[in-house]
Design an enzyme around this catalytic site. Structure first.
Site, PDB file in Angstrom:
ATOM      1  N   CYS B 149       0.631  -1.396  -0.018  1.00  0.00           N
ATOM      2  CA  CYS B 149      -0.092   0.145   0.173  1.00  0.00           C
ATOM      3  C   CYS B 149       0.415   1.179   0.500  1.00  0.00           C
ATOM      4  CB  CYS B 149      -1.174  -0.225   1.027  1.00  0.00           C
ATOM      5  SG  CYS B 149      -1.806  -1.111   0.872  1.00  0.00           S
ATOM      6  N   HIS B 276      -2.206   8.078   7.046  1.00  0.00           N
ATOM      7  CA  HIS B 276      -2.514   6.272   6.024  1.00  0.00           C
ATOM      8  C   HIS B 276      -4.057   5.751   6.170  1.00  0.00           C
ATOM      9  CE1 HIS B 276      -1.603   2.731   3.572  1.00  0.00           C
ATOM     10  NE2 HIS B 276      -2.209   2.196   5.050  1.00  0.00           N
ATOM     11  N   HIS B 311      -9.357   2.709   0.438  1.00  0.00           N
ATOM     12  CA  HIS B 311      -8.607   2.692   0.385  1.00  0.00           C
ATOM     13  C   HIS B 311      -8.034   1.984  -0.873  1.00  0.00           C
ATOM     14  CE1 HIS B 311      -4.188   1.898   1.615  1.00  0.00           C
ATOM     15  NE2 HIS B 311      -4.121   0.458   2.537  1.00  0.00           N
TER      16      HIS B 311
END
Lengths: 85, 573
Positions: B149, B276, B311
């Site tokens: 990620c 994040h 996400h």
């Protein structure tokens, strides 16, 4: 209960790939996490899959597993009370 | 001698818009893009997702591509975002200059591969080549980074490093990732997907929603028409666990601290942090601890825009970088949608403000295995840090080189790791550990300063097993053990955990050029004085069906196992 415990140990050995361990090596009352077998959070997720796959028990979150996955015996007791297959 | 790293172009495609203007409107009006699945064909349609509101055919039409052409959604979204970025500065800006496209992805072309009856491999680099070709950048160099990620942010960081060392004149960097049945089910096995809209940092949060998208920035040295500037960055490894962040957020803390230190700014100069903030219990707790450590006196405004986009995994670092640029340009802080209940261990996110001046903002991006990165962006040339040019100060030598190329050799791993500890490892993971630990031993180094990994197909055998289980088991009863080591960065991060290395950690996945890029990066680190010792490795594996398939196609069968680890060190004169 003894048969369930033996089955459960074999299912755990297979799912967690505990290559060099036999059911006799696992103390049914010893802690599974921290000490004892020394399992971790990914193993806990595999235990959740075992509950669903073999016993038809669905847990909603890993947090629910914490109270259940103390030892082989505590899992077996939970299965006896909650199994749907 | 130093330069301002200017961001001159940017493009973005995600659930809240297919260009920067649409994204800006959604952010300012507080409209989330998370909702019901429309394009992804999964049995888990109950899971909310942040899908881009265009079909593949819509994207092909927008790009002027033959509708019959087989091309992945990752490549299509990537090309749309790159085209937007290039259109802001004009294609002629590339003429006669050393240019490179650096793209981050993990899923790559999985949306096509996962429905193929053939044993095709998931090579991340293919999507980068396709993006370059479809966006009119056929002639530029290409590179692919795969650190789960944080892939897109690490692409931007590599681009900045290449500009600072004068390896390129213009860099297009970012990432693209399409939703796939593969990783939706993977995240589902980890039980970190919320059945409702995600609520980052909220006391009732129950996981993340997956999203998709692409974003790219164009960077140059000292351009006078910049939209923003890169003032600092850090790439570190949490070195804690394959799928969990440490309780004190060590990797995140180190990455943010490095970025601040490079920028020369004090913590109170940061006006906003795009966290994040995935919405999982673990990430938001851990990141909150790290933020409190970096900003001990007073926290800046912080939000997670994953509440808008979902996400977007490998693309999240560049998508959120572009969101930060828009926030600075238009003077607002984006809201953390869905937050209402304070969480004991978490920071309290902002619900967003308009009419604010943001001079410096920070953007965090963390990946599985603890691949944690952070960047600081500045609004104007007056505020931007002048980053010293990276000059070669040292020579490099190779102090160890170890190979493992057969299954039989894996028994040797017992010398370093107990069978209990290696029980989950696939054959390539075992081979990589064996060659790495032997190389480090030969070099007399316990803990390298950095770990740089190259892999074309990644943990191919395990990924194929997981995909096969998805097909045979109808997306039920899947094994988290398989998914957790399916990402390409899983080897590099596992080696960091094994050696306790919190330093720079990156994985290149660009086909046969992966190792070339890895060695180049490791040498850059050592020559410019950023590391004294670097563990570099090239790791790939095959399966019997893939090898047979390759041979039928006339190609040489790939090796069953190939692990080569080298230790590069600074030459002591």
């Amino acid at each position: 209960m003894d048969e369930l415990i033996l089955n459960l140990k074999n299912q755990i050995i297979e799912a967690l790939n505990l290559e060099e361990i036999t059911p006799d090596d696992i103390d049914s009352d010893a802690p599974l996490f921290g000490g004892g077998l020394g399992l971790d959070s990914i193993d806990a997720l595999e235990l959740i899959v075992i509950l669903e796959k073999y016993y038809g028990i669905k847990l909603a979150s890993p947090a629910e597993g914490r109270g259940i996955f103390k030892s082989i015996r505590s899992i077996a007791e939970y299965i006896e009370q909650n199994r749907t297959r | 001698m130093g330069d301002r790293i200017s961001i001159t172009g940017y493009g973005i495609v995600c659930a809240i818009g297919t260009d920067a203007e649409e994204v800006l409107n959604s952010l300012q009006s507080g409209e989330s893009g998370i909702g019901r699945m429309r394009y992804l064909n999964s049995r888990h349609s109950e899971l909310p997702v942040g899908e881009v509101r265009m079909s593949n055919d819509d994207m092909k039409a927008a790009l002027g591509i033959d509708s019959g052409r087989m091309v992945s959604r990752t490549s299509l979204m990537g090309a749309l975002a790159v085209r937007e970025a290039v259109s802001r500065i004009g294609q002629e800006r590339f003429t006669g200059r050393r240019a490179v496209l650096i793209s981050g992805t993990t899923v790559g072309n999985m949306d096509i591969n996962e429905s193929s009856p053939l044993p095709v491999s998931n090579e991340c680099g293919r999507s980068t080549e396709e993006i370059a070709e479809m966006s009119g950048l056929e002639d530029v160099g290409t590179c692919t980074i795969s650190t789960a990620c944080s892939s897109a942010l690490n692409s931007i960081i590599l681009g900045a490093e290449m500009l600072r060392r004068n390896e390129a004149d213009i860099v297009v960097a970012g990432g693209s990732e399409a939703l796939s049945v593969f990783h939706l089910n993977g995240f589902n096995t980890l039980m970190i997907l919320d059945r409702e809209r995600c609520r980052p940092f909220d006391g009732t949060r129950a996981g993340l929603n997956l999203g998709e998208g692409a974003a790219y920035v164009i960077m140059e040295r000292n351009a006078d028409d910049a939209a923003a500037y890169v003032s600092g960055y850090g790439n570190r490894c949490d070195a804690f666990h394959q799928t969990a962040s440490s309780p004190d957020g060590e990797g995140a803390f180190l990455a943010m601290s490095d970025a601040l230190s490079m920028s020369g700014l004090s913590p109170d100069a940061i006006d906003y942090v795009n966290a994040h903030g995935t919405g999982t219990v673990n990430n938001d707790d851990s990141e909150s601890q790290a933020l409190k450590r970096v900003f001990p006196d007073c926290l800046p405004e912080i939000s997670s825009t994953k509440s808008f986009t979902g996400h977007t995994t490998s693309a999240s670092g560049s998508i959120e970088t572009v969101i930060c640029i828009l926030a600075m340009q238009h003077g607002f802080t984006p809201a953390s949608l869905g937050w209402s209940v304070p969480s004991e261990n978490c920071i309290v996110p902002t619900m967003g403000h308009s009419g604010v001046r943001l001079n410096h903002v920070m953007c965090n991006s963390f990946g599985f295995g603890g691949n944690d990165s952070s960047i600081i962006l500045s609004r104007s040339a007056d505020d931007a840090a002048v980053l010293p040019a990276l000059e070669d100060l040292y020579d490099v030598c190779c102090t160890a080189d170890e190979k493992v190329t057969s299954r039989e050799e894996l028994a040797g791993l017992k010398e370093f790791i107990s069978p209990m500890e290696s029980r989950r490892m696939g054959k390539l993971m075992k081979a990589a550990h064996l060659s790495s630990l032997r190389a480090l031993k030969a070099a007399g180094i316990e803990r390298p300063d950095a770990i740089v990994t190259a892999t074309s197909r990644g943990m191919f055998e395990i990924s194929r097993q997981f995909l096969s289980d998805i097909h045979t088991g109808g997306e039920e009863l899947l094994k988290p053990t398989l998914f957790m080591q399916s990402t390409h960065n899983t080897i590099g991060s596992a080696l960091a955990i094994r050696t306790g290395c919190h330093g720079y950690n990156i994985t290149y996945s660009h086909g046969e050029d992966s190792m070339k890029w890895a060695v180049r990066d490791a040498e850059r680190l050592i020559r410019t004085g950023q590391a004294v010792s670097v563990l570099v490795g090239s790791y790939d594996e095959s399966t019997p069906d893939f090898s047979a398939f390759s041979e039928r196609g006339g190609a040489e069968a790939p090796a069953e196992i190939y692990a080569e680890s080298i230790v590069l060190t600074r030459v002591i004169n």
